[in-house]
Design a protein around this motif. Structure first.
Motif, PDB file in Angstrom:
ATOM      1  N   ILE A 423      32.903  28.956  29.517  1.00 49.16           N
ATOM      2  CA  ILE A 423      33.905  28.306  30.373  1.00 49.16           C
ATOM      3  C   ILE A 423      35.253  29.004  30.237  1.00 49.16           C
ATOM      4  O   ILE A 423      35.960  29.231  31.230  1.00 49.16           O
ATOM      5  N   LEU A 424      35.619  29.377  29.011  1.00 49.28           N
ATOM      6  CA  LEU A 424      36.868  30.108  28.791  1.00 49.28           C
ATOM      7  C   LEU A 424      36.839  31.464  29.489  1.00 49.28           C
ATOM      8  O   LEU A 424      37.822  31.877  30.121  1.00 49.28           O
ATOM      9  N   ALA A 425      35.699  32.157  29.417  1.00 52.54           N
ATOM     10  CA  ALA A 425      35.558  33.444  30.088  1.00 52.54           C
ATOM     11  C   ALA A 425      35.663  33.281  31.606  1.00 52.54           C
ATOM     12  O   ALA A 425      36.260  34.121  32.300  1.00 52.54           O
ATOM     13  N   MET A 426      35.114  32.192  32.118  1.00 52.87           N
ATOM     14  CA  MET A 426      35.216  31.914  33.550  1.00 52.87           C
ATOM     15  C   MET A 426      36.671  31.723  33.963  1.00 52.87           C
ATOM     16  O   MET A 426      37.113  32.229  35.011  1.00 52.87           O
ATOM     17  N   ALA A 427      37.437  31.008  33.142  1.00 55.76           N
ATOM     18  CA  ALA A 427      38.852  30.787  33.449  1.00 55.76           C
ATOM     19  C   ALA A 427      39.629  32.098  33.459  1.00 55.76           C
ATOM     20  O   ALA A 427      40.468  32.334  34.345  1.00 55.76           O
ATOM     21  N   ILE A 428      39.354  32.962  32.494  1.00 52.13           N
ATOM     22  CA  ILE A 428      40.029  34.255  32.432  1.00 52.13           C
ATOM     23  C   ILE A 428      39.703  35.087  33.664  1.00 52.13           C
ATOM     24  O   ILE A 428      40.578  35.731  34.263  1.00 52.13           O
ATOM     25  N   THR A 429      38.435  35.072  34.075  1.00 52.50           N
ATOM     26  CA  THR A 429      38.014  35.820  35.265  1.00 52.50           C
ATOM     27  C   THR A 429      38.677  35.272  36.521  1.00 52.50           C
ATOM     28  O   THR A 429      39.162  36.038  37.366  1.00 52.50           O
ATOM     29  N   LEU A 430      38.683  33.940  36.656  1.00 56.70           N
ATOM     30  CA  LEU A 430      39.315  33.325  37.821  1.00 56.70           C
ATOM     31  C   LEU A 430      40.787  33.686  37.906  1.00 56.70           C
ATOM     32  O   LEU A 430      41.325  33.934  38.993  1.00 56.70           O
ATOM     33  N   CYS A 431      41.443  33.742  36.762  1.00 54.82           N
ATOM     34  CA  CYS A 431      42.866  34.065  36.738  1.00 54.82           C
ATOM     35  C   CYS A 431      43.106  35.519  37.141  1.00 54.82           C
ATOM     36  O   CYS A 431      43.894  35.806  38.053  1.00 54.82           O
ATOM     37  N   GLY A 432      42.420  36.428  36.475  1.00 57.13           N
ATOM     38  CA  GLY A 432      42.661  37.848  36.731  1.00 57.13           C
ATOM     39  C   GLY A 432      42.322  38.271  38.144  1.00 57.13           C
ATOM     40  O   GLY A 432      43.163  38.841  38.864  1.00 57.13           O
ATOM     41  N   LEU A 433      41.093  38.003  38.561  1.00 56.16           N
ATOM     42  CA  LEU A 433      40.674  38.396  39.909  1.00 56.16           C
ATOM     43  C   LEU A 433      41.422  37.593  40.970  1.00 56.16           C
ATOM     44  O   LEU A 433      41.753  38.122  42.034  1.00 56.16           O
ATOM     45  N   GLY A 434      41.670  36.303  40.681  1.00 55.31           N
ATOM     46  CA  GLY A 434      42.353  35.459  41.656  1.00 55.31           C
ATOM     47  C   GLY A 434      43.762  35.932  41.951  1.00 55.31           C
ATOM     48  O   GLY A 434      44.214  35.908  43.099  1.00 55.31           O
ATOM     49  N   LEU A 435      44.487  36.360  40.912  1.00 51.50           N
ATOM     50  CA  LEU A 435      45.844  36.862  41.127  1.00 51.50           C
ATOM     51  C   LEU A 435      45.835  38.107  41.998  1.00 51.50           C
ATOM     52  O   LEU A 435      46.679  38.270  42.890  1.00 51.50           O
ATOM     53  N   TYR A 436      44.877  38.993  41.746  1.00 53.06           N
ATOM     54  CA  TYR A 436      44.793  40.226  42.544  1.00 53.06           C
ATOM     55  C   TYR A 436      44.475  39.911  43.999  1.00 53.06           C
ATOM     56  O   TYR A 436      45.142  40.400  44.922  1.00 53.06           O
ATOM     57  N   VAL A 437      43.454  39.098  44.209  1.00 59.07           N
ATOM     58  CA  VAL A 437      42.997  38.817  45.570  1.00 59.07           C
ATOM     59  C   VAL A 437      44.025  38.010  46.350  1.00 59.07           C
ATOM     60  O   VAL A 437      44.333  38.325  47.508  1.00 59.07           O
ATOM     61  N   SER A 438      44.559  36.946  45.736  1.00 58.36           N
ATOM     62  CA  SER A 438      45.534  36.119  46.455  1.00 58.36           C
ATOM     63  C   SER A 438      46.830  36.884  46.700  1.00 58.36           C
ATOM     64  O   SER A 438      47.451  36.747  47.764  1.00 58.36           O
ATOM     65  N   GLY A 439      47.246  37.704  45.740  1.00 60.90           N
ATOM     66  CA  GLY A 439      48.442  38.519  45.946  1.00 60.90           C
ATOM     67  C   GLY A 439      48.279  39.483  47.107  1.00 60.90           C
ATOM     68  O   GLY A 439      49.192  39.655  47.924  1.00 60.90           O
TER      69      GLY A 439
END
Length: 457
Positions: A423-439
């Motif tokens: 679950i922690l790894a999922m959160a890290i992935t969501l944060c990293g990729l999400g910032l790139y894609v949404s930006g």
């Protein structure tokens, strides 16, 4: 960690993670904890303003109003991007994980009754630095969610009035109404507004489902799976997660319950209602509209029914934003006045401070809404920056703190430990990729649309 926290740890060392709450009740029932020592609101017996008043069913409905609001309006377009089968699997999976992490948050609150916010939880994790980091993060998260409601209101009013005036003016109207609606200081009073919010979004969603069924009559093609670019698909996944990331407010909800031990019942109310509504609305609207479904989904109905649906959604767009604004204001208010008589008094200072805090936060939300005026992109950014951490990352860390010294003591503990690492790894992935894609999406989609009077509907 302070002395009182260490003593609480000593009292419950060695207690099993799913059984420690009943044991804690035997030694010191959560509802009987000394208000002065552990409760964020102190002794309420002689206070003019009382906070610990909500039953579990009130808390559950309030959580539904906070979660089942504008997030549901982005789901049909997410299904159109990802395909029917992956979307259903993801929604059910996210719901299950969110249910579990909400339960862990409750366990953490029962272990440390003084916690009122993510900031307090951060202090347990990392001392003063953790308090400032998580507290600031929670506040920013709530302000961004408030901004998404301001943005949705401007879209809503442009539809209803056929762009009757400048879009910025509609944003100011949302700002003023929200400030007035957030004036009550206790959750118990906000609860009554939340009922109207819940009924509003259900009515608007059902009206849209009926309208698209009548208009399109199932004449469009739907896909079990689809193939789009990575950025577009990841934005859709982020929007699915956004519908479940209200966890930042859960400590505050538990703190204002008359019997905090009943919070798991509130979680059950939330997860059953929101997942049922999400699946029904996303599947039905996509089934009839197909890949051209709009976001917010209410725009997919015909010209007249679109106005009807947006009109029905007015209470939820405003009230769900007010609920988040109330929680944000409460965090700042408790941080300033905790341990003082102002928490329970109706003085010029206490009332004036409450109004000023709300006004400042709503002005910030309005500025963000005007600066990021694309609905899906704003939701994805909120999920990446804050939601993934408060709903998944930090609860996973809470579990390791709760079970320190016994991570490998049993097969169940090993299984839960591995699950929380994932679950922690999922959160890290969501944060990293999400910032790139949404930006990237915000950079492409906001050109010429920032701080403009133009129609954003």
């Amino acid at each position: 960690m302070n002395v009182s926290t260490e003593s609480r740890n000593h009292e419950i060392d060695g207690v099993d993670d799913y059984n420690f709450v009943p044991d804690l009740e035997k030694k010191q029932h959560p509802d009987d904890v000394s208000p002065e020592a552990d409760d964020p609101f102190g002794n309420e017996e002689v206070g003019e303003v009382k906070y610990r008043t909500m039953g579990w069913w009130q808390t559950g409905i309030l959580m539904v109003a906070e979660n089942v609001s504008i997030g549901i309006l982005s789901l049909p377009s997410a299904v159109a991007t990802l395909g029917l089968v992956p979307s259903i699997i993801l929604l059910l999976g996210i719901s299950g994980i969110s249910w579990y992490t909400a339960y862990v948050i409750w366990q953490f609150k029962m272990r440390y009754p003084h916690i009122h916010s993510m900031g307090d939880a951060g202090e347990v994790l990392m001392g003063r630095f953790g308090r400032d980091l998580l507290g600031t993060g929670q506040l920013l998260f709530l302000v961004f969610v408030m901004a998404s409601h301001v943005l949705t209101f401007t879209v809503q009013m442009n539809v209803l009035t056929d762009h009757g005036t400048c879009t910025i003016v509609f944003g100011v109207v949302s700002l003023v109404v929200s400030c007035v609606g957030a004036l009550p200081r206790t959750m118990g009073k906000v609860y009554w507004m939340s009922i109207a919010s819940f009924l509003s979004i259900v009515a608007a969603t059902v009206a849209t489902m009926i309208a698209v069924g009548v208009e399109y009559k199932g004449s469009v093609a739907i896909a079990a799976t689809t193939h789009h670019g990575f950025n577009e698909e990841y934005l859709a996944v982020s929007n699915l997660f956004f519908a479940y990331v209200g966890h930042a407010s859960f400590f505050g909800f538990v703190s204002e319950m008359d019997k905090p031990r009943n919070f798991p019942k509130s979680i059950t109310v939330l997860q059953i209602i929101d997942t049922s509504l999400y699946l029904a609305s996303a599947i039905v609207i996509y089934r009839y509209v197909g890949e051209d479904v709009q976001s917010p989904a209410l725009g997919s109905a015909g010209h007249l029914m679109k106005k009807v649906a947006y009109g029905l959604a007015i209470p939820t767009v405003l009230i769900a934003g007010i609920v988040n604004g109330h929680i944000a204001s409460k965090y700042v208010y408790v941080r300033i006045f905790r341990g003082t008589n102002h928490m329970h008094e109706r003085t010029f200072l206490s009332i004036g401070s409450w109004i000023a805090i709300g006004l400042i936060l709503w002005v910030l939300a309005w500025i963000i809404a005007e600066s990021i005026p694309v609905f899906n992109d704003l939701l994805s950014l909120i999920t990446a920056l804050f939601g993934c951490w408060f709903a998944y990352g930090f609860p996973a860390l809470f579990w390791f703190v709760l079970n320190k010294g016994s991570w490998f003591s049993s097969t169940k503990k090993i299984f839960l430990g591995i699950s929380n690492v994932l679950i922690l790894a999922m959160a890290i992935t969501l944060c990293g990729l999400g910032l790139y894609v949404s930006g990237d999406a915000i950079n492409k989609n906001t050109s010429g649309t920032v701080w403009t009077c133009a129609n954003n509907a």
